[in-house]
Design a protein around this motif. Structure first.
Motif, PDB file in Angstrom:
ATOM      1  N   SER A   1     -61.098  -3.049 -35.447  1.00 13.31           N
ATOM      2  CA  SER A   1     -60.886  -2.535 -34.093  1.00 13.31           C
ATOM      3  C   SER A   1     -59.468  -2.775 -33.610  1.00 13.31           C
ATOM      4  CB  SER A   1     -61.893  -3.195 -33.143  1.00 13.31           C
ATOM      5  OG  SER A   1     -61.689  -4.600 -33.117  1.00 13.31           O
ATOM      6  N   GLU A   2     -58.834  -3.874 -34.094  1.00  9.12           N
ATOM      7  CA  GLU A   2     -57.448  -4.136 -33.701  1.00  9.12           C
ATOM      8  C   GLU A   2     -56.476  -3.207 -34.424  1.00  9.12           C
ATOM      9  OE1 GLU A   2     -56.337  -6.159 -31.422  1.00  9.12           O
ATOM     10  OE2 GLU A   2     -58.337  -6.871 -30.865  1.00  9.12           O
ATOM     11  N   LEU A   3     -56.725  -2.934 -35.711  1.00  5.03           N
ATOM     12  CA  LEU A   3     -55.824  -2.076 -36.495  1.00  5.03           C
ATOM     13  C   LEU A   3     -56.195  -0.608 -36.416  1.00  5.03           C
ATOM     14  CD1 LEU A   3     -55.543  -4.317 -39.673  1.00  5.03           C
ATOM     15  CD2 LEU A   3     -53.893  -4.126 -37.799  1.00  5.03           C
ATOM     16  N   ARG A   4     -57.409  -0.316 -35.842  1.00 11.22           N
ATOM     17  CA  ARG A   4     -57.852   1.075 -35.695  1.00 11.22           C
ATOM     18  C   ARG A   4     -57.993   1.761 -37.052  1.00 11.22           C
ATOM     19  NH1 ARG A   4     -54.424   3.164 -30.344  1.00 11.22           N
ATOM     20  NH2 ARG A   4     -55.162   1.475 -28.964  1.00 11.22           N
ATOM     21  N   VAL A   5     -58.651   1.096 -37.956  1.00 16.18           N
ATOM     22  CA  VAL A   5     -58.967   1.655 -39.270  1.00 16.18           C
ATOM     23  C   VAL A   5     -60.445   1.397 -39.518  1.00 16.18           C
ATOM     24  CG1 VAL A   5     -56.641   1.370 -40.200  1.00 16.18           C
ATOM     25  CG2 VAL A   5     -58.292  -0.487 -40.422  1.00 16.18           C
ATOM     26  N   PRO A   6     -61.114   2.175 -40.360  1.00 14.99           N
ATOM     27  CA  PRO A   6     -62.532   1.923 -40.655  1.00 14.99           C
ATOM     28  C   PRO A   6     -62.725   0.576 -41.344  1.00 14.99           C
ATOM     29  CG  PRO A   6     -61.910   4.148 -41.310  1.00 14.99           C
ATOM     30  CD  PRO A   6     -60.635   3.427 -40.978  1.00 14.99           C
ATOM     31  N   VAL A   7     -63.853  -0.033 -41.048  1.00 16.36           N
ATOM     32  CA  VAL A   7     -64.138  -1.343 -41.627  1.00 16.36           C
ATOM     33  C   VAL A   7     -64.454  -1.234 -43.115  1.00 16.36           C
ATOM     34  CG1 VAL A   7     -66.608  -1.247 -41.113  1.00 16.36           C
ATOM     35  CG2 VAL A   7     -65.453  -3.461 -41.224  1.00 16.36           C
ATOM     36  N   GLU A   8     -64.830  -0.042 -43.605  1.00  8.53           N
ATOM     37  CA  GLU A   8     -65.196   0.101 -45.011  1.00  8.53           C
ATOM     38  C   GLU A   8     -64.002  -0.024 -45.943  1.00  8.53           C
ATOM     39  OE1 GLU A   8     -66.000   2.203 -42.702  1.00  8.53           O
ATOM     40  OE2 GLU A   8     -68.174   1.935 -42.416  1.00  8.53           O
TER      41      GLU A   8
END
Length: 685
Positions: free
Chosen positions: A79-86
């Protein structure tokens, strides 16, 4: 004084600290001491986690609980880097860490720091870049503070610094006159309120300046003021003759607009009036249709009652039907006797009365013969129903609504005895089949040795002996009936058929039977409470059901079917109005008969209608539950108007209300002797 130093990264990069997971305040030191009474253990302690973004080399510092898993750390960083967790992959010392492992399992201790590496499995589509450029940071996000806890004892505490997203304006405060300490407002010490995103840029130069535009215009036709003269010819082909029109004043203009508005309003009001009239017409048609449906329903109910009464006269099947026939016979006898007494005298009158008595005797005998036939038919139906209940499997509803059935050894035993009883009572069978059934029955009952089974075996041997001698079937009817009766008694014995114990009316325990025995004042027999009619009075009636039936046939010959229908309809109506209705279910047919005949004189309270099949009980005050002291007897046509009454004191006259209250007082006095009914003497709203 405590010493303060900046905790910089080993590679020289400035660290970035994100919002703490789990909702922890930014001012709470991640490595600070926790209150022992707060309920948290070692897994609730915090540690400083430095995450290196590969291959950028940027370091993110996060204060994280060591009891949380690596997967939760990924969710927070995604959520901080705005990338998917996968696409996130975390490794420790070159080894990929699984998502279900916690920091405690990786060897991280409370109030310590660790270093993890995070990379992206798809660096082309989802590269790992910090949201805030490093050059914008002028100071570290995490510092270590040395605090003196005791005399000569110092402890290092990790403190996280949170930067506000925007500078808040100073709106004033207070200063202590003596000490000079300044106190700011609470709004200065809290996070700024974010403005809602309206999708439009409102703070820009374009929205705050006026756009100026210069453009030259030229008329499509050149205009001139040249006139004819000597040596100058001007063509007049395109000239137009313009005549001035009527001048319209302001008053005339406004008057014209007013007439137009009035015209529009008249058409609009006409349309609205048509809509209202159409709605009223629809409501009227709906009301007339409803009245027609109610009228046809009432007519159908009366016709159905007449057909049902005629069907019960022609083919009585229950005790209520026989009472109806006896009531009709008594009514016919009274009419004939009255006609004979009014038209005849002397010996002729006595002869006519004797003939009437003979006819009544013949009718009573015919009704008695029909009653015996009905009892035999009903007896067979009762036995079949009893056997079906004993052989039925256990049923219950599952959580998903399915009906589940289960057979036990007792139900299987009951089903076998039921099949054997059906074979024994089957009349039209051959001699070989009958012998096979008798042998099966003999082997079944010989499993238990008692007087009943010995009698059955003796009767079976006698029938087999007579059948082998060529005895006719008609001569064996009595013997076969004795066998079926004794076998039915065998089936009803719980020792031989345990499933019937729950269906027997007479308890098998002598102690229970002793406490449930009452004396009938007519036949002087001790019977169970099931043989007496329940009433709302404090104790059971003195006569059993059989004595009451004989007394009704010989004397009164009352027909209680109309009161049964009235009580059934009262219970249905009250159950629809309130789920907690109790008093209608405490009343019995005899109690309702007393209310109708004694209290209300078998007449409607409004129009004095005396048709019992058309009278119903409703609430007197709609806000209170139904009770004998909160009811009114009306016809079915009057019920719909009375249920709409909200305040009876304002709707009815004082004399009528006083008469109704007098009837309520009589009913209350009659039922006050019952302890169960005394609890409801005051109906609760």
């Amino acid at each position: 004084m405590s010493e303060q130093r900046a905790d910089e990264d080993r590679e020289g990069h400035i660290t970035e600290t994100s919002t703490l997971p789990g909702g922890r305040a930014a001012e709470e030191p991640p490595g600070g001491d926790r209150d022992p009474g707060s309920g948290g253990g070692e897994a609730d302690s915090w540690a400083t986690v430095k995450v290196v973004l590969v291959p950028e080399g940027h370091v993110m510092t996060v204060a994280f609980a060591i009891g949380l898993s690596i997967q939760e750390l990924k969710c927070h960083l995604s959520s901080e880097l705005r990338v998917p967790v996968e696409v996130l992959q975390i490794s420790l010392d070159g080894r990929v860490v699984e998502g279900k492992q916690s920091l405690m399992e990786l060897g991280v201790r409370p109030h310590s720091s660790t270093r993890l590496e995070m990379s992206s499995t798809d660096p082309t589509t989802h590269p790992l870049r910090p949201l805030r450029p490093p050059e914008n940071d002028s100071m570290p996000d995490v510092i270590s503070v040395r605090v003196q806890t005791d005399d000569g004892v110092f402890q290092e505490v990790v403190v996280e610094i949170e930067r506000p997203r925007q500078q808040k304006a100073f709106v004033g405060g207070y200063r202590h006159r003596l000490t000079g300490v300044e106190y700011h407002h609470a709004a200065i010490q809290t996070l700024p309120k974010r403005r809602t995103d309206r999708g439009v840029v409102v703070f820009s130069r374009d929205t705050q300046t006026v756009e100026l535009k210069s453009q030259a215009e030229q008329c499509p036709v050149n205009a001139s003021t040249q006139m004819r003269g000597i040596g100058c010819y001007v063509s007049c082909i395109n000239d137009k003759l313009v005549a001035p029109g009527n001048y319209i004043t302001a008053a005339e203009y406004h008057d014209k607009r007013l007439r137009a508005v009035i015209c529009l309003q008249s058409f609009a009001r006409r349309w609205l009036a048509r809509q209202v009239v159409d709605q009223l017409r629809k409501e009227r048609d709906r009301r007339l249709a409803w009245l027609e449906v109610q009228k046809s329903r009432g007519t159908q109910e009366k016709e159905e009652q007449l057909r049902d009464r005629q069907r019960r006269w022609m083919n009585p099947q229950r005790k209520e039907d026989l009472n109806l026939m006896y009531h009709a016979l008594e009514k016919w006898r009274c009419e004939e006797e009255q006609q004979i007494n009014s038209s005849m005298r002397g010996a002729e009158r006595k002869a006519a009365l004797c003939l009437l008595l003979d006819q009544e005797t013949q009718f009573i005998a015919a009704i008695g013969r029909h009653r015996i036939a009905v009892q035999e038919n009903n007896y067979d139906k009762t036995i079949r129903k009893f056997l079906d209940k004993s052989a039925a499997p256990h049923q219950w509803r599952a959580a998903d609504g399915r009906l589940i059935e289960m057979d036990s050894q007792h139900t299987i035993r009951a089903r076998e005895l039921q099949d054997l009883y059906n074979n024994v009572t089957q009349p039209a069978v051959s001699q070989e089949q009958r012998l096979h059934v008798l042998m099966t029955l003999k082997h079944t009952v010989k499993e238990h040795g008692c007087r009943l089974t010995r009698d059955i075996v003796d009767l079976i041997d006698r029938e087999v002996d007579l059948m082998t001698r060529g005895m006719k079937t008609a001569s064996l009817e009595g013997l076969r009936k004795r066998i079926s009766t004794l076998f039915l008694q065998y089936i009803k014995t719980p020792a031989f058929n345990p499933e019937v114990a729950k269906l027997l009316k007479v308890p098998q325990n002598p102690s229970q039977l002793k406490n449930d025995v009452f004396l009938c004042r007519s036949c002087r027999c001790y019977l169970s409470s099931a043989n007496f009619s329940p009433t709302a009075r404090p104790r059971l009636s003195g006569q059993c059901r059989d004595c009451a039936r004989l007394d009704n046939i010989s004397g009164g010959r009352y027909d209680l079917s109309c009161y049964n229908n009235m009580l059934r309809r009262l219970r249905d109506d009250e159950q629809q109005l309130s789920d907690d209705a109790k008093i209608p279910f405490l009343l019995q047919v005899e109690d309702l008969q007393y209310l109708v005949e004694v209290v209300w004189a078998s007449r409607s309270a409004l129009q004095s209608s005396s048709d019992l099949y058309n009278l119903v009980f409703v609430r007197w005050d709609q806000k209170r539950d139904w009770s004998p002291w909160n009811c009114i007897l009306l016809s079915k046509e009057e019920t719909s108007a009375h249920v709409e009454v909200r305040d009876v004191q304002k709707t009815y006259e004082a004399a009528f209300i006083q008469r109704i209250e007098h009837k309520h007082m009589l009913a209350q006095r009659h039922f006050s002797s019952c302890p169960v009914m005394a609890e409801y003497l005051v109906s609760r709203p």
